[in-house]
Design a protein around this motif. Structure first.
Motif, PDB file in Angstrom:
ATOM      1  N   UNK A  36      45.948  25.693  61.102  1.00  0.00           N
ATOM      2  CA  UNK A  36      46.626  27.015  60.628  1.00  0.00           C
ATOM      3  C   UNK A  36      47.002  27.821  61.801  1.00  0.00           C
ATOM      4  N   UNK A  37      48.134  28.125  61.732  1.00  0.00           N
ATOM      5  CA  UNK A  37      49.015  28.650  62.890  1.00  0.00           C
ATOM      6  C   UNK A  37      49.411  29.993  62.213  1.00  0.00           C
ATOM      7  N   UNK A  38      49.462  31.094  63.244  1.00  0.00           N
ATOM      8  CA  UNK A  38      49.863  32.522  62.861  1.00  0.00           C
ATOM      9  C   UNK A  38      51.186  32.921  63.800  1.00  0.00           C
ATOM     10  N   UNK A  39      52.148  33.261  63.670  1.00  0.00           N
ATOM     11  CA  UNK A  39      53.179  33.922  64.509  1.00  0.00           C
ATOM     12  C   UNK A  39      52.578  35.028  65.359  1.00  0.00           C
ATOM     13  N   UNK A  40      52.647  35.032  66.443  1.00  0.00           N
ATOM     14  CA  UNK A  40      52.129  35.890  67.463  1.00  0.00           C
ATOM     15  C   UNK A  40      53.491  36.438  68.486  1.00  0.00           C
ATOM     16  N   UNK A  41      53.403  37.686  69.176  1.00  0.00           N
ATOM     17  CA  UNK A  41      54.586  37.713  69.924  1.00  0.00           C
ATOM     18  C   UNK A  41      53.968  38.352  71.066  1.00  0.00           C
ATOM     19  N   UNK A  42      54.197  37.541  72.345  1.00  0.00           N
ATOM     20  CA  UNK A  42      53.541  37.702  73.465  1.00  0.00           C
ATOM     21  C   UNK A  42      54.499  38.156  74.492  1.00  0.00           C
ATOM     22  N   UNK A  43      53.782  39.181  75.366  1.00  0.00           N
ATOM     23  CA  UNK A  43      54.473  39.830  76.277  1.00  0.00           C
ATOM     24  C   UNK A  43      53.791  39.866  77.623  1.00  0.00           C
ATOM     25  N   UNK A  44      54.374  39.592  78.495  1.00  0.00           N
ATOM     26  CA  UNK A  44      53.951  39.616  80.166  1.00  0.00           C
ATOM     27  C   UNK A  44      54.457  40.826  80.768  1.00  0.00           C
ATOM     28  N   UNK A  45      53.809  41.975  80.824  1.00  0.00           N
ATOM     29  CA  UNK A  45      54.401  43.287  81.192  1.00  0.00           C
ATOM     30  C   UNK A  45      53.268  43.728  82.463  1.00  0.00           C
ATOM     31  N   UNK A  46      53.873  44.031  83.451  1.00  0.00           N
ATOM     32  CA  UNK A  46      53.005  44.578  84.698  1.00  0.00           C
ATOM     33  C   UNK A  46      51.774  43.542  84.840  1.00  0.00           C
ATOM     34  N   UNK A  47      50.571  44.206  85.039  1.00  0.00           N
ATOM     35  CA  UNK A  47      49.292  43.373  85.154  1.00  0.00           C
ATOM     36  C   UNK A  47      48.535  42.894  83.744  1.00  0.00           C
ATOM     37  N   UNK A  48      49.315  42.832  82.834  1.00  0.00           N
ATOM     38  CA  UNK A  48      48.715  42.480  81.461  1.00  0.00           C
ATOM     39  C   UNK A  48      49.467  41.517  80.693  1.00  0.00           C
ATOM     40  N   UNK A  49      48.877  40.889  80.040  1.00  0.00           N
ATOM     41  CA  UNK A  49      49.470  39.706  78.919  1.00  0.00           C
ATOM     42  C   UNK A  49      48.897  40.556  77.452  1.00  0.00           C
ATOM     43  N   UNK A  50      49.819  40.910  76.744  1.00  0.00           N
ATOM     44  CA  UNK A  50      49.686  41.507  75.416  1.00  0.00           C
ATOM     45  C   UNK A  50      50.249  40.451  74.251  1.00  0.00           C
ATOM     46  N   UNK A  51      49.223  40.646  73.458  1.00  0.00           N
ATOM     47  CA  UNK A  51      49.323  39.767  72.158  1.00  0.00           C
ATOM     48  C   UNK A  51      49.608  40.682  71.020  1.00  0.00           C
ATOM     49  N   UNK A  52      50.713  40.608  70.157  1.00  0.00           N
ATOM     50  CA  UNK A  52      51.171  41.564  69.280  1.00  0.00           C
ATOM     51  C   UNK A  52      51.242  40.633  67.950  1.00  0.00           C
ATOM     52  N   UNK A  53      51.307  41.149  66.663  1.00  0.00           N
ATOM     53  CA  UNK A  53      51.602  40.805  65.507  1.00  0.00           C
ATOM     54  C   UNK A  53      53.014  40.908  65.193  1.00  0.00           C
ATOM     55  N   UNK A  54      53.752  42.066  65.909  1.00  0.00           N
ATOM     56  CA  UNK A  54      55.017  42.260  65.779  1.00  0.00           C
ATOM     57  C   UNK A  54      55.604  42.956  67.247  1.00  0.00           C
ATOM     58  N   UNK A  55      56.949  42.435  67.475  1.00  0.00           N
ATOM     59  CA  UNK A  55      57.266  43.080  68.888  1.00  0.00           C
ATOM     60  C   UNK A  55      57.192  44.487  69.076  1.00  0.00           C
ATOM     61  N   UNK A  56      56.911  45.078  70.139  1.00  0.00           N
ATOM     62  CA  UNK A  56      56.841  46.559  70.477  1.00  0.00           C
ATOM     63  C   UNK A  56      58.103  46.937  70.461  1.00  0.00           C
ATOM     64  N   UNK A  57      58.221  48.372  69.902  1.00  0.00           N
ATOM     65  CA  UNK A  57      59.718  48.845  69.938  1.00  0.00           C
ATOM     66  C   UNK A  57      59.623  50.091  70.506  1.00  0.00           C
ATOM     67  N   UNK A  58      58.575  50.736  70.339  1.00  0.00           N
ATOM     68  CA  UNK A  58      58.368  52.003  71.268  1.00  0.00           C
ATOM     69  C   UNK A  58      57.267  52.067  72.269  1.00  0.00           C
ATOM     70  N   UNK A  59      57.220  52.907  73.312  1.00  0.00           N
ATOM     71  CA  UNK A  59      56.274  53.114  74.170  1.00  0.00           C
ATOM     72  C   UNK A  59      54.994  53.087  73.531  1.00  0.00           C
ATOM     73  N   UNK A  60      54.669  53.727  72.538  1.00  0.00           N
ATOM     74  CA  UNK A  60      53.393  54.027  71.854  1.00  0.00           C
ATOM     75  C   UNK A  60      52.970  52.425  71.282  1.00  0.00           C
ATOM     76  N   UNK A  61      53.914  51.597  70.974  1.00  0.00           N
ATOM     77  CA  UNK A  61      53.498  50.172  70.412  1.00  0.00           C
ATOM     78  C   UNK A  61      52.818  49.446  71.369  1.00  0.00           C
ATOM     79  N   UNK A  62      53.165  49.544  72.693  1.00  0.00           N
ATOM     80  CA  UNK A  62      52.401  48.972  73.790  1.00  0.00           C
ATOM     81  C   UNK A  62      50.822  49.077  73.798  1.00  0.00           C
ATOM     82  N   UNK A  63      50.600  50.313  73.432  1.00  0.00           N
ATOM     83  CA  UNK A  63      49.058  50.643  73.309  1.00  0.00           C
ATOM     84  C   UNK A  63      48.407  50.086  72.003  1.00  0.00           C
ATOM     85  N   UNK A  64      49.204  49.966  71.174  1.00  0.00           N
ATOM     86  CA  UNK A  64      48.609  48.970  69.991  1.00  0.00           C
ATOM     87  C   UNK A  64      48.533  47.438  69.944  1.00  0.00           C
TER      88      UNK A  64
END
Length: 159
Positions: A33-61
Motif C-alpha cells: 500500500x502506497x500513499x501520495x505524499x508531497x516532499x519539500x527540501x527547504x532550508x534546513x528541513x525536509x517536509x512531508x505533506x499530504x498536499x503541496x504548501x500554497x501559503x506561508x501558513x501551510x509550511x507550519x502544517x
C-alpha cells in the motif's frame, strides 16, 4: 570567505526540492500500500505533506518535518527494493524511523538525490559545528561534530 557565508545564509531559506512521491505504508495490513505524499527540501528541513504548501501558513502544517542534518537518505538498488516498484529511496530519521518512498521515473530519483545532497551541503556549511548529548557505558557524554576540525567525544561532567 565572508561573502560565501552571506551567500550560504541567504540560500538556506530557498526551496531546493518540491515534488510528489508515493510513501509505502509501514504498518499496513496490505502488502503493497502506497500513499501520495508531497516532499519539500527547504532550508534546513525536509517536509512531508499530504498536499503541496500554497501559503506561508501551510509550511507550519506539514505532516512531518525532519532536520536535514539528522536524517540519512539511501537510494535503493534492486536488491534493497521491498516490492516490484523501481526508483525508490528511504529516509531514516534520528529516532530510527524508516520512511520508504517511490517516484515515477529514474530521472525523478536522480533529481531527488541531487537535491538532498545540495540541501545537506548547504546545511553543513551553515551550522559548521553541532554537539549532541549521548551515553557511553552509563556515563553522560558529549559528542561534538565539527565539520572543519573533526569529531570529539568528551565526558559531559568534566569536559
Amino acid at each position: 570567505e565572508h561573502i560565501n557565508k552571506i551567500v550560504i545564509k541567504y540560500l538556506v531559506s530557498f526551496i531546493v526540492y518540491m515534488g510528489w512521491t508515493e510513501e509505502r505504508e509501514q504498518d499496513s495490513l496490505q502488502d503493497r500500500m502506497y500513499t501520495p505524499k508531497f516532499l519539500a527540501l527547504r532550508g534546513s528541513s525536509l517536509y512531508k505533506f499530504i498536499a503541496p504548501p500554497v501559503t506561508t501558513w501551510d509550511w507550519t502544517r506539514a505532516e512531518k518535518t525532519f532536520s536535514v542534518y539528522e536524517i540519512m537518505c539511501k537510494i535503493l538498488k534492486d536488491s534493497d527494493l521491498l516490492d516490484r516498484r523501481k526508483h525508490c529511496f528511504s529516509v531514516q530519521s534520528e529516532s530510527g524511523e524508516d520512511l520508504y518512498f517511490s517516484v515515477e521515473l529514474e530521472s525523478d530519483l536522480a533529481l531527488w538525490e541531487k537535491a538532498f545532497q545540495t540541501a545537506t551541503f548547504l546545511e553543513v556549511e551553515r551550522i559548521q559545528c553541532k554537539t549532541y548529548a549521548c551515553v557511553l557505558e552509563s556515563h553522560l557524554m558529549g559528542l561534538t561534530i565539527d565539520f572543519s576540525m573533526g569529531f570529539v567525544c568528551f565526558d559531559a561532567a568534566t569536559k
